[in-house]
Design a protein around this motif. Structure first.
Motif, mmCIF file in Angstrom:
data_model
loop_
_atom_site.group_PDB
_atom_site.id
_atom_site.type_symbol
_atom_site.label_atom_id
_atom_site.label_comp_id
_atom_site.label_asym_id
_atom_site.label_seq_id
_atom_site.Cartn_x
_atom_site.Cartn_y
_atom_site.Cartn_z
ATOM 1 N N PRO A 26 0.815 -1.233 0.000
ATOM 2 C CA PRO A 26 0.000 0.000 0.000
ATOM 3 C C PRO A 26 0.839 1.269 0.000
ATOM 4 O O PRO A 26 0.524 2.233 -0.717
ATOM 5 N N LEU A 27 1.908 1.286 0.798
ATOM 6 C CA LEU A 27 2.750 2.480 0.868
ATOM 7 C C LEU A 27 3.473 2.722 -0.456
ATOM 8 O O LEU A 27 3.541 3.859 -0.932
ATOM 9 N N LEU A 32 3.872 5.560 -5.813
ATOM 10 C CA LEU A 32 3.795 5.517 -7.278
ATOM 11 C C LEU A 32 2.672 6.411 -7.783
ATOM 12 O O LEU A 32 2.835 7.136 -8.778
ATOM 13 N N GLY A 33 1.529 6.352 -7.115
ATOM 14 C CA GLY A 33 0.408 7.198 -7.524
ATOM 15 C C GLY A 33 0.721 8.671 -7.375
ATOM 16 O O GLY A 33 0.309 9.492 -8.206
ATOM 17 N N SER A 134 -5.139 -0.015 -5.091
ATOM 18 C CA SER A 134 -4.890 -1.122 -6.013
ATOM 19 C C SER A 134 -3.796 -2.046 -5.483
ATOM 20 O O SER A 134 -3.896 -3.273 -5.604
ATOM 21 N N ARG A 135 -2.762 -1.491 -4.877
ATOM 22 C CA ARG A 135 -1.701 -2.345 -4.295
ATOM 23 C C ARG A 135 -2.183 -3.009 -3.017
ATOM 24 O O ARG A 135 -1.730 -4.104 -2.681
ATOM 25 N N GLY A 169 -4.036 -4.942 4.466
ATOM 26 C CA GLY A 169 -4.702 -4.703 3.194
ATOM 27 C C GLY A 169 -5.959 -3.876 3.361
ATOM 28 O O GLY A 169 -6.219 -2.945 2.573
ATOM 29 N N VAL A 170 -6.756 -4.190 4.365
ATOM 30 C CA VAL A 170 -7.986 -3.428 4.612
ATOM 31 C C VAL A 170 -7.650 -1.989 5.004
ATOM 32 O O VAL A 170 -8.294 -1.030 4.540
ATOM 33 N N LEU A 171 -6.642 -1.823 5.862
ATOM 34 C CA LEU A 171 -6.221 -0.464 6.231
ATOM 35 C C LEU A 171 -5.740 0.309 5.006
ATOM 36 O O LEU A 171 -5.995 1.515 4.874
ATOM 37 N N GLY A 172 -5.043 -0.389 4.092
ATOM 38 C CA GLY A 172 -4.600 0.261 2.868
ATOM 39 C C GLY A 172 -5.760 0.709 2.008
ATOM 40 O O GLY A 172 -5.730 1.801 1.413
ATOM 41 N N LEU A 173 -6.804 -0.112 1.930
ATOM 42 C CA LEU A 173 -7.990 0.280 1.162
ATOM 43 C C LEU A 173 -8.672 1.493 1.792
ATOM 44 O O LEU A 173 -9.112 2.407 1.075
#
Length: 237
Positions: A26-27, A32-33, A134-135, A169-173
């Motif tokens: 996520p980071l 990249l974004g 997305s990551r 992953g959920v925290l990243g979303l």
């Protein structure tokens, strides 16, 4: 962190991924974004209209990802879409060439990304949020699906604690949705929602046709999810 950069980009050196590499996705995605968003925003001040900034943003994404995810998209399309046996699908996805399904899918996705960006006001937070999400979705793939091959680079992700990985992953979303909301409001959140739906649909297709995920499927999920998110964010709300 360095292993995650090396896996998701052409940078970072020859570092083999490990079990905890996924946790940094996520980071790295947000970074990249942010780069792609800055190119999009900066070029909008150098050229009139929306077409050149949108094209440069698409090109910037191809550069910072080394076209790795786009290659995964093409390979996944060639393997998942035609009528083939499961072993043959995996063989096709492992081949270096690109077939008609891969070429057509790649062209359509690039056109959709360009059109969506050209329809939006340049915003760094929106792109950073979508790329982070997305990551994060790529991180959740190995938790929710079995690995479809007996060996492969993505086997390095197996063995990590699934609850910890899923939680990150959920925290990243959530973080991605918050960033997208900062840039595009409710449309940004809806875009991340569309990204999740697209990722789940691709995961279900991969599970049905090859028995699980591969590195190509993870890359394809990122590209398709980002594209759907941009299209949803660009819709009339």
């Amino acid at each position: 962190m360095r292993a995650a950069v090396a896996f998701l980009t052409p940078f970072g050196g020859a570092v083999a991924p490990g079990r905890t590499t996924l946790r940094w996705f996520p980071l790295v995605g947000a970074g990249l974004g942010a780069v792609v968003g800055l190119v999009w925003w900066g070029s909008s001040h150098a050229w009139r209209g929306a077409l050149v900034p949108a094209a440069l943003a698409v090109a910037a994404d191809l550069v910072v990802t080394g076209m790795l995810h786009l290659d995964g998209l093409a390979d996944s399309a060639d393997g998942l879409l035609p009528h083939l046996s499961r072993p043959r699908r995996l063989e096709v996805m492992a081949q270096p060439d690109v077939g008609a399904f891969g070429l057509a899918t790649t062209a359509a996705v690039l056109l959709a990304r360009f059109s969506a960006l050209a329809s939006l006001r340049p915003d760094v937070a929106l792109v950073a949020g979508v790329w982070c999400a997305s990551r994060s979705l790529m991180l959740l793939g190995p938790v929710a699906l079995p690995y479809a091959r007996p060996t492969g680079l993505a086997t390095a992700f197996l063995g990590d604690r699934p609850r910890v990985t899923a939680g990150i992953g959920v925290l990243g979303l959530v973080a991605g949705a918050a960033l997208a909301a900062a840039g595009r409001g409710g449309a940004g959140v809806a875009g991340v929602g569309g990204l999740v739906v697209a990722g789940v649909a691709l995961g279900a297709l991969a599970r049905a046709r090859i028995g699980g995920y591969t590195g190509d499927v993870l890359g394809a999920g990122a590209v398709i999810g980002e594209t759907v998110a941009l299209l949803v964010a660009a819709a009339r709300w």
